[in-house]
Motif scaffolding. Structure first.
Motif, PDB file in Angstrom:
ATOM      1  N   UNK A 190       0.840  -1.214   0.000  1.00 28.49           N
ATOM      2  CA  UNK A 190       0.000   0.000   0.000  1.00 28.49           C
ATOM      3  C   UNK A 190       0.865   1.250   0.000  1.00 28.49           C
ATOM      4  N   UNK A 191       1.948   1.249   0.781  1.00 29.98           N
ATOM      5  CA  UNK A 191       2.842   2.410   0.811  1.00 29.98           C
ATOM      6  C   UNK A 191       3.480   2.646  -0.550  1.00 29.98           C
ATOM      7  N   UNK A 192       3.882   1.571  -1.222  1.00 24.95           N
ATOM      8  CA  UNK A 192       4.462   1.730  -2.559  1.00 24.95           C
ATOM      9  C   UNK A 192       3.436   2.324  -3.512  1.00 24.95           C
ATOM     10  N   UNK A 193       2.205   1.844  -3.453  1.00 30.13           N
ATOM     11  CA  UNK A 193       1.139   2.383  -4.299  1.00 30.13           C
ATOM     12  C   UNK A 193       0.878   3.851  -3.978  1.00 30.13           C
ATOM     13  N   UNK A 194       0.804   4.184  -2.686  1.00 32.04           N
ATOM     14  CA  UNK A 194       0.561   5.569  -2.283  1.00 32.04           C
ATOM     15  C   UNK A 194       1.668   6.495  -2.762  1.00 32.04           C
ATOM     16  N   UNK A 195       2.908   6.011  -2.762  1.00 31.31           N
ATOM     17  CA  UNK A 195       4.039   6.855  -3.171  1.00 31.31           C
ATOM     18  C   UNK A 195       3.960   7.256  -4.636  1.00 31.31           C
ATOM     19  N   UNK A 196       3.230   6.484  -5.431  1.00 31.71           N
ATOM     20  CA  UNK A 196       3.124   6.751  -6.874  1.00 31.71           C
ATOM     21  C   UNK A 196       1.846   7.502  -7.261  1.00 31.71           C
ATOM     22  N   UNK A 197       0.967   7.741  -6.297  1.00 28.55           N
ATOM     23  CA  UNK A 197      -0.300   8.410  -6.607  1.00 28.55           C
ATOM     24  C   UNK A 197      -0.080   9.902  -6.834  1.00 28.55           C
ATOM     25  N   UNK A 206       7.546   2.794  20.216  1.00 29.72           N
ATOM     26  CA  UNK A 206       7.814   3.696  19.097  1.00 29.72           C
ATOM     27  C   UNK A 206       7.547   2.957  17.788  1.00 29.72           C
ATOM     28  N   UNK A 207       7.201   3.709  16.776  1.00 25.68           N
ATOM     29  CA  UNK A 207       6.965   3.120  15.456  1.00 25.68           C
ATOM     30  C   UNK A 207       8.264   2.536  14.914  1.00 25.68           C
ATOM     31  N   UNK A 208       8.151   1.411  14.206  1.00 24.94           N
ATOM     32  CA  UNK A 208       9.293   0.780  13.549  1.00 24.94           C
ATOM     33  C   UNK A 208       9.106   0.910  12.042  1.00 24.94           C
ATOM     34  N   UNK A 209      10.017   1.610  11.414  1.00 24.28           N
ATOM     35  CA  UNK A 209       9.954   1.816   9.970  1.00 24.28           C
ATOM     36  C   UNK A 209      10.195   0.493   9.255  1.00 24.28           C
ATOM     37  N   UNK A 210       9.290   0.150   8.344  1.00 23.88           N
ATOM     38  CA  UNK A 210       9.458  -1.042   7.522  1.00 23.88           C
ATOM     39  C   UNK A 210      10.173  -0.692   6.222  1.00 23.88           C
ATOM     40  N   UNK A 211       9.758   0.438   5.599  1.00 24.76           N
ATOM     41  CA  UNK A 211      10.404   0.868   4.350  1.00 24.76           C
ATOM     42  C   UNK A 211       9.893   2.244   3.949  1.00 24.76           C
ATOM     43  N   UNK A 212      10.776   3.001   3.270  1.00 24.94           N
ATOM     44  CA  UNK A 212      10.426   4.295   2.678  1.00 24.94           C
ATOM     45  C   UNK A 212      10.310   4.125   1.176  1.00 24.94           C
ATOM     46  N   UNK A 213       9.407   4.877   0.577  1.00 23.93           N
ATOM     47  CA  UNK A 213       9.248   4.916  -0.875  1.00 23.93           C
ATOM     48  C   UNK A 213       9.226   6.380  -1.300  1.00 23.93           C
ATOM     49  N   UNK A 214      10.010   6.725  -2.318  1.00 23.96           N
ATOM     50  CA  UNK A 214       9.989   8.094  -2.837  1.00 23.96           C
ATOM     51  C   UNK A 214      10.678   9.076  -1.903  1.00 23.96           C
ATOM     52  N   UNK A 215      10.196  10.320  -1.937  1.00 23.80           N
ATOM     53  CA  UNK A 215      10.783  11.422  -1.152  1.00 23.80           C
ATOM     54  C   UNK A 215      10.080  11.530   0.188  1.00 23.80           C
ATOM     55  N   UNK A 216      10.748  11.087   1.232  1.00 21.37           N
ATOM     56  CA  UNK A 216      10.198  11.204   2.575  1.00 21.37           C
ATOM     57  C   UNK A 216      11.273  11.761   3.490  1.00 21.37           C
ATOM     58  N   UNK A 217      10.873  12.419   4.586  1.00 24.29           N
ATOM     59  CA  UNK A 217      11.879  12.983   5.482  1.00 24.29           C
ATOM     60  C   UNK A 217      12.733  11.905   6.137  1.00 24.29           C
ATOM     61  N   UNK A 218      13.978  12.265   6.440  1.00 25.10           N
ATOM     62  CA  UNK A 218      14.864  11.337   7.148  1.00 25.10           C
ATOM     63  C   UNK A 218      14.420  11.174   8.598  1.00 25.10           C
ATOM     64  N   UNK A 219      13.939  12.259   9.198  1.00 25.67           N
ATOM     65  CA  UNK A 219      13.507  12.237  10.593  1.00 25.67           C
ATOM     66  C   UNK A 219      12.008  11.965  10.638  1.00 25.67           C
ATOM     67  N   UNK A 220      11.658  10.745  10.999  1.00 29.79           N
ATOM     68  CA  UNK A 220      10.241  10.359  11.081  1.00 29.79           C
ATOM     69  C   UNK A 220       9.812  10.222  12.541  1.00 29.79           C
ATOM     70  N   UNK A 221      10.447  10.976  13.416  1.00 31.15           N
ATOM     71  CA  UNK A 221      10.150  10.885  14.841  1.00 31.15           C
ATOM     72  C   UNK A 221       8.719  11.224  15.188  1.00 31.15           C
ATOM     73  N   UNK A 222       8.017  11.919  14.311  1.00 32.47           N
ATOM     74  CA  UNK A 222       6.646  12.318  14.606  1.00 32.47           C
ATOM     75  C   UNK A 222       5.588  11.304  14.236  1.00 32.47           C
ATOM     76  N   UNK A 223       5.976  10.182  13.624  1.00 33.02           N
ATOM     77  CA  UNK A 223       4.951   9.203  13.250  1.00 33.02           C
ATOM     78  C   UNK A 223       4.636   8.278  14.389  1.00 33.02           C
TER      79      UNK A 223
END
Length: 83
Positions: free
Chosen positions: A37-44, A66-83
């Motif tokens: 779903x994240x990959x699909x959202x990154x291309x919308x 704390x949230x555990x990042x599974x993967x980033x797609x496209x342009x996302x911030x390096x600091x995801x501390x707010x998720x």
């Protein structure tokens, strides 16, 4: 109650000033579904990227790790501390 793990896909957008904005998070059934779903959202249209992450905790107590990042797609911030 036992800990429950939630899997989430969340897009990122850019406003008129170029500021990155987190879009609406979508709960998914599994880590695989969140990744797809994240990959699909990154291309919308309108989205510049997306992330898939998980959070575990006890919803009855309102305590979550704390949230555990599974993967980033496209342009996302390096600091995801707010998720």
């Amino acid at each position: 109650m036992a800990d429950i793990t939630y899997y989430v896909a969340m897009p990122f957008l850019q406003d008129d000033t170029g500021t990155l904005i987190a879009g609406a998070a979508e709960e998914c059934q599994s880590s695989t579904t969140a990744l797809r779903r994240a990959e699909t959202l990154s291309r919308m249209t309108g989205n510049i990227g997306a992330v898939a992450f998980s959070r575990s905790g006890d919803p009855m107590a309102g305590e979550f790790s704390d949230a555990k990042l599974l993967r980033k797609f496209g342009e996302v911030p390096d600091d995801l501390g707010g998720i």
